[in-house]
Design a protein around this motif. Structure first.
Motif: not given
Length: 116
Positions: A56, A85-87, A92-93, A101, A106, A108
């Protein structure tokens, strides 16, 4: 330039280990992170069912971050690895683009990852 090369100290919870990853994971620090992470986890192996890697705070991650996560999974096969991971974050990307993923859960937020 990478400023934070060390992950934070692992936090032990019953059957779980939470490890906050650094702000940047790239070519400059990924190779140094692996032995530090494995060393920190070594003494917890016998009681670790789930390893939660918290991304995060990771604001930059390239393919070396994905490689690091895969290397950790191979070095600690007795634990299920969960990621946080922050969406809307870069990590996350990267996890989505590389397909990691699909292989690693994974979440949020940290409470969800720890509860699963």
């Amino acid at each position: 330039m990478t400023f934070f090369t060390n992950p934070t100290e692992p936090h032990d919870l019953p059957g779980r280990v939470h490890l906050a990853m650094p702000a940047e994971i790239d070519f400059c620090n990924a190779a140094d992170l692996l032995p530090r992470i494995v060393s920190a986890l070594e003494e917890r192996r016998d009681r670790m069912e789930v390893l939660v890697l918290d991304l995060t705070r990771t604001s930059f991650m390239d393919s070396q971050g994905v490689r690091l996560i895969n290397d950790i999974r191979q070095r600690v096969p007795e634990a299920r690895v969960h990621l946080v991971a922050r969406p809307d974050g870069v990590a996350s990307r990267v996890l989505g683009l590389t397909g990691l993923r699909r292989d690693v859960p994974v979440y949020d937020n940290l409470p969800e990852a720890l509860a699963s």
